[in-house]
Motif scaffolding. Structure first.
Motif, PDB file in Angstrom:
ATOM      1  N   VAL A  85      -8.664  25.587  28.371  1.00 14.79           N
ATOM      2  CA  VAL A  85      -9.187  24.574  27.151  1.00 14.79           C
ATOM      3  C   VAL A  85      -8.272  24.239  27.578  1.00 14.79           C
ATOM      4  O   VAL A  85      -7.057  23.496  28.182  1.00 14.79           O
ATOM      5  CB  VAL A  85      -8.956  24.859  25.864  1.00 14.79           C
ATOM      6  CG1 VAL A  85      -8.845  23.761  24.812  1.00 14.79           C
ATOM      7  CG2 VAL A  85      -9.715  26.704  25.137  1.00 14.79           C
ATOM      8  N   LEU A 182     -19.687  21.293  23.433  1.00 11.71           N
ATOM      9  CA  LEU A 182     -18.208  22.584  22.853  1.00 11.71           C
ATOM     10  C   LEU A 182     -17.649  23.224  24.639  1.00 11.71           C
ATOM     11  O   LEU A 182     -16.853  23.899  24.335  1.00 11.71           O
ATOM     12  CB  LEU A 182     -18.935  23.911  22.833  1.00 11.71           C
ATOM     13  CG  LEU A 182     -19.656  24.480  21.662  1.00 11.71           C
ATOM     14  CD1 LEU A 182     -20.554  25.335  20.930  1.00 11.71           C
ATOM     15  CD2 LEU A 182     -18.386  24.036  20.709  1.00 11.71           C
ATOM     16  N   ALA A 193     -12.574  23.884  27.994  1.00  9.61           N
ATOM     17  CA  ALA A 193     -14.191  23.687  26.780  1.00  9.61           C
ATOM     18  C   ALA A 193     -12.945  22.492  26.268  1.00  9.61           C
ATOM     19  O   ALA A 193     -11.088  22.527  26.749  1.00  9.61           O
ATOM     20  CB  ALA A 193     -13.149  24.583  25.413  1.00  9.61           C
ATOM     21  N   ILE A 198     -11.847  21.655  21.137  1.00  6.49           N
ATOM     22  CA  ILE A 198     -11.973  22.890  20.265  1.00  6.49           C
ATOM     23  C   ILE A 198      -9.953  23.496  20.538  1.00  6.49           C
ATOM     24  O   ILE A 198      -9.471  22.994  21.385  1.00  6.49           O
ATOM     25  CB  ILE A 198     -12.427  23.662  21.770  1.00  6.49           C
ATOM     26  CG1 ILE A 198     -14.248  23.278  21.627  1.00  6.49           C
ATOM     27  CG2 ILE A 198     -12.639  25.453  21.858  1.00  6.49           C
ATOM     28  CD1 ILE A 198     -14.524  23.854  20.485  1.00  6.49           C
ATOM     29  N   TRP A 201     -10.722  29.609  22.756  1.00 11.27           N
ATOM     30  CA  TRP A 201     -11.976  29.993  24.169  1.00 11.27           C
ATOM     31  C   TRP A 201     -12.079  31.077  24.620  1.00 11.27           C
ATOM     32  O   TRP A 201     -11.128  31.064  25.289  1.00 11.27           O
ATOM     33  CB  TRP A 201     -12.734  28.605  25.034  1.00 11.27           C
ATOM     34  CG  TRP A 201     -14.002  29.046  25.119  1.00 11.27           C
ATOM     35  CD1 TRP A 201     -15.304  29.997  24.859  1.00 11.27           C
ATOM     36  CD2 TRP A 201     -14.448  28.435  26.782  1.00 11.27           C
ATOM     37  NE1 TRP A 201     -16.290  30.436  25.936  1.00 11.27           N
ATOM     38  CE2 TRP A 201     -16.248  28.761  26.754  1.00 11.27           C
ATOM     39  CE3 TRP A 201     -14.318  27.702  27.805  1.00 11.27           C
ATOM     40  CZ2 TRP A 201     -16.747  29.027  28.114  1.00 11.27           C
ATOM     41  CZ3 TRP A 201     -14.932  27.968  28.602  1.00 11.27           C
ATOM     42  CH2 TRP A 201     -16.129  27.870  28.643  1.00 11.27           C
ATOM     43  N   ASP A 210     -19.006  34.902  22.961  1.00 14.02           N
ATOM     44  CA  ASP A 210     -17.971  33.702  23.136  1.00 14.02           C
ATOM     45  C   ASP A 210     -17.922  33.164  21.824  1.00 14.02           C
ATOM     46  O   ASP A 210     -18.747  32.950  20.903  1.00 14.02           O
ATOM     47  CB  ASP A 210     -18.714  32.287  24.121  1.00 14.02           C
ATOM     48  CG  ASP A 210     -18.770  32.226  25.775  1.00 14.02           C
ATOM     49  OD1 ASP A 210     -18.050  31.976  25.814  1.00 14.02           O
ATOM     50  OD2 ASP A 210     -19.740  33.164  25.730  1.00 14.02           O
ATOM     51  N   PHE A 212     -15.377  30.106  19.673  1.00 15.07           N
ATOM     52  CA  PHE A 212     -14.940  29.082  19.513  1.00 15.07           C
ATOM     53  C   PHE A 212     -13.665  28.376  18.146  1.00 15.07           C
ATOM     54  O   PHE A 212     -14.262  28.815  17.739  1.00 15.07           O
ATOM     55  CB  PHE A 212     -15.529  27.627  20.211  1.00 15.07           C
ATOM     56  CG  PHE A 212     -16.117  27.821  21.505  1.00 15.07           C
ATOM     57  CD1 PHE A 212     -16.671  27.205  22.209  1.00 15.07           C
ATOM     58  CD2 PHE A 212     -17.985  28.236  21.167  1.00 15.07           C
ATOM     59  CE1 PHE A 212     -16.754  27.201  23.643  1.00 15.07           C
ATOM     60  CE2 PHE A 212     -18.130  28.585  22.924  1.00 15.07           C
ATOM     61  CZ  PHE A 212     -17.933  27.728  23.660  1.00 15.07           C
ATOM     62  N   ASP A 278     -22.511  29.347  30.171  1.00 14.17           N
ATOM     63  CA  ASP A 278     -21.821  28.263  29.890  1.00 14.17           C
ATOM     64  C   ASP A 278     -22.269  27.027  29.796  1.00 14.17           C
ATOM     65  O   ASP A 278     -22.305  26.372  28.648  1.00 14.17           O
ATOM     66  CB  ASP A 278     -20.076  28.275  31.085  1.00 14.17           C
ATOM     67  CG  ASP A 278     -19.916  29.116  31.479  1.00 14.17           C
ATOM     68  OD1 ASP A 278     -18.998  29.795  29.864  1.00 14.17           O
ATOM     69  OD2 ASP A 278     -18.478  29.721  31.788  1.00 14.17           O
TER      70      ASP A 278
END
Length: 665
Positions: A85, A182, A193, A198, A201, A210, A212, A278
């Protein structure tokens, strides 16, 4: 698609069809105005008035699946892997700080970009920007004029402000300012992320799940909080048959479910543990509270009175919001106070322009005059403008310019449902007919490289054994046409052939975009084909008409371009059988199989070999006559700082990077 991605706010990891413009970054059916514009990342097909949408059932394309009822039940046996992140502005600033010390900006501004060395100096110096960190993380940066208006140029109009209906580079750029997602990518295409959106993650070890956590200080422009329910609802909309968004659907259709376990916890379930997972989560997000009642009444997102109102007054969650839209002229976005301030506290970096005006000037010569006068402050330059029109004091008085490699290619697409182009030998004859020396040396001013397929030679997915360059060979083209049954049987100078019991002449229309490069390239092809006894009618076409013709497969030959997506899997939507952007009706079962294999292969070297094989097979089949790889050429006002370029496109749109200084930084 070049992909127009800014590192913090890019929405899609798809491609953008250019000129159809785009890349295999491009574009969904994304279309744009061609070689004079950037290629870019992803879009969707708007339905026509005659589409049979069928009954509306939200999420009816989602396969049956029962996710765990509670978050506790879900997490009982999962080992989570923390995923990055990142505050992309900090990351980019740190990366730039590790590069050699640049020359002073005053020296860079005094340089003329007449060599590779000077180009590097200008980019290195003027691409730098500062990010306040520590206790001053969200304070204004000294010297930046936060009240400034940035005036940009685009070559196409803003057709839709709905992120699910993006259909051009212009719309993608609009979403860079107003949208959220995202997952994003850094300048080297690594996934992360965005920390602005976010909090955390995590991925399961098998990469099938996944999780979040969305920040609790992010609001829509109407004041409502952004929640996990908005993301889950958007996924359901995308996966609704009656909502015609096939390009945006590419990627999310690999997801099993998107579940909001509470307002901030979102869990994405994947069908398989793919290398592309992703990117599959990287779809635009719309507000549930706005659209949950309007979409069932109008799944086109475009025809109802309410959706028409939302076009000019969209509800957005990004750093900027639309404040003016003059169709055929410009759109204006203004900084949202609620983006960087929440409940009276600064929570994000303040976007560095108060306002951004994005002006549509279709004629690039007119745009360059506006650039020299200071009426616009950024534009992409055509090859002839770079070479002959931006070297004097009239340009450098206010501006500078930079160039960089981009993974963008241009081509003629042949419609294989047309009997003229269903034979591979005919398509190869088209390729041998082209005068590449004239194309590259004269039309492209020696600035572009001859293209040998969809992927760029500097990309990791380019085949180890590259296809050989093709030179114009009219004798070989004639032999191939003869083998395919095309002869001049009546002596009128035009090849003909019996098709479905009727003898037809080889005459077709080559559609191109209205620009000097597009028209000159198509005309050069016409002149080459004249020598073979083929009648080629060049038809320059206005941008929006060109887009629609491509979507409707209403062409015989068409000039377009694709920018490379951040992952080569996005090219499946261009070359996969019956996929959304496969405008030329190309079909090869082995290529389809390889695209599936490429998504599943996690080993980078093995993946590269798979996409290299796809490149080789596409070259053999010649669904396109590939023409040239196009570099990026940009002009900037000397007041602008923070522009950075990558193979996927410019990274200067981030509101936290680009800036205008009121004093020397």
């Amino acid at each position: 698609m070049i992909q127009r991605a800014n590192p913090a706010f890019a929405l899609l990891a798809l491609a953008a069809f250019m000129g159809l413009q785009g890349c295999g970054k491009p574009a969904a059916p994304a279309a744009d105005s061609g070689a004079d514009k950037p290629a870019e990342e992803a879009t969707t097909d708007a339905p026509s008035q005659d589409d049979d949408l069928g009954p509306f059932e939200l999420g009816d394309l989602i396969e049956p699946f029962d996710p765990p009822a509670t978050l506790g039940e879900l997490e009982k046996d999962i080992e989570w892997i923390d995923r990055p992140v990142i505050d992309s502005l900090v990351q980019l600033a740190e990366r730039l700080a590790k590069e050699p010390e640049p020359i002073p900006q005053s020296e860079a501004l005094a340089l003329k970009n007449d060599s590779a060395e000077n180009n590097k100096k200008i980019l290195s110096s003027l691409g730098r920007f500062r990010v306040q960190q520590g206790e001053k993380a969200f304070e204004d940066e000294p010297g930046v004029d936060y009240d400034a208006t940035f005036v940009r140029h685009v070559g196409g109009d803003l057709k839709s402000t709905n992120p699910l209906l993006m259909s051009s580079t212009t719309e993608f750029e609009y979403s860079d300012f107003t949208g959220i997602g995202l997952v994003s990518n850094d300048i080297e295409a690594n996934s992360f992320a965005p920390a602005e959106i976010i909090s955390s993650w995590q991925s399961s070890e098998d990469r099938l799940i996944d999780k979040f956590v969305i920040r609790d200080d992010l609001t829509w422009s109407d004041g409502k909080l952004v929640t996990a329910h908005d993301v889950a609802f958007t996924f359901q909309v995308i996966m609704t048959k009656a909502v015609i968004v096939p390009a945006v659907r590419t990627g999310p259709d690999e997801l099993r479910a998107v579940v909001a376990y509470d307002d901030h916890t979102l869990v994405v379930f994947h069908k398989e543990g793919l290398a592309t997972n992703d990117g599959n989560m990287n779809f635009p997000i719309i507000p549930k509270h706005v659209y949950e009642k309007t979409i069932p009444k109008d799944p086109t997102l475009a025809r109802s009175e309410e959706h028409s109102r939302l076009e000019d007054n969209p509800v957005v969650a990004g750093p900027y919001e639309l404040t003016r839209r003059a169709r055929g002229d410009e759109f204006v976005v203004t900084r949202r106070e609620a983006w960087h301030t929440h409940e009276g506290k600064r929570v994000r970096a303040k976007p560095r322009f108060r306002e951004v005006r994005v002006k549509w000037i279709e004629d690039f010569n007119t745009a360059l005059l506006a650039m020299k006068k200071g009426d616009i402050q950024e534009m992409e330059l055509r090859p002839e403008q770079w070479t002959t029109q931006t070297n004097g004091d009239d340009f450098y008085r206010l501006n500078t310019k930079v160039t960089a490699t981009q993974w963008t290619e241009f081509h003629f697409t042949w419609n294989q449902k047309d009997p003229l182009f269903e034979d591979e030998r005919v398509r190869w004859a088209m390729t041998y007919a082209m005068d590449y020396e004239e194309l590259l040396g004269t039309i492209c001013y020696g600035l572009y490289e001859q293209c040998r397929g969809p992927f760029h030679p500097t990309s990791w997915m380019y085949p180890e054994k590259a296809p050989e360059l093709v030179e114009q060979d009219l004798d070989k083209a004639q032999d191939l046409l003869s083998q395919a049954g095309w002869e001049d049987t009546d002596g009128d100078g035009v090849l003909d052939k019996e098709i479905n019991g009727r003898r037809v002449p080889f005459e077709f229309t080559l559609t191109t975009y209205q620009s000097e490069t597009g028209i000159s390239t198509a005309t050069l092809m016409k002149e080459s084909l004249d020598q073979l006894g083929i009648v080629c009618n060049v038809k320059p076409t206005e941008f929006t008409v060109l887009v629609q013709k491509s979507r409707d497969h209403d062409f015989q030959g068409l000039m377009g371009g694709w920018g490379a997506g951040k992952d080569p899997s996005t090219n499946e939507n261009i070359f996969g059988s019956d996929k959304g952007r496969n405008y030329g009706h190309y079909a090869n079962a082995e290529v389809d199989r390889l695209f599936e294999e490429g998504k599943k292969e996690l080993d980078p070297e093995k993946r590269a070999a798979i996409y290299g094989e796809i490149h080789t097979r596409l070259w053999k089949d010649q669904p396109c006559t590939w023409l040239f790889y196009r570099n990026a050429f940009h002009a900037f006002n000397k007041k602008i700082r923070g522009y950075n370029l990558s193979p996927w496109g410019p990274y200067y749109f981030s509101p936290g990077v680009s800036s205008m200084y009121s004093a020397a930084p």
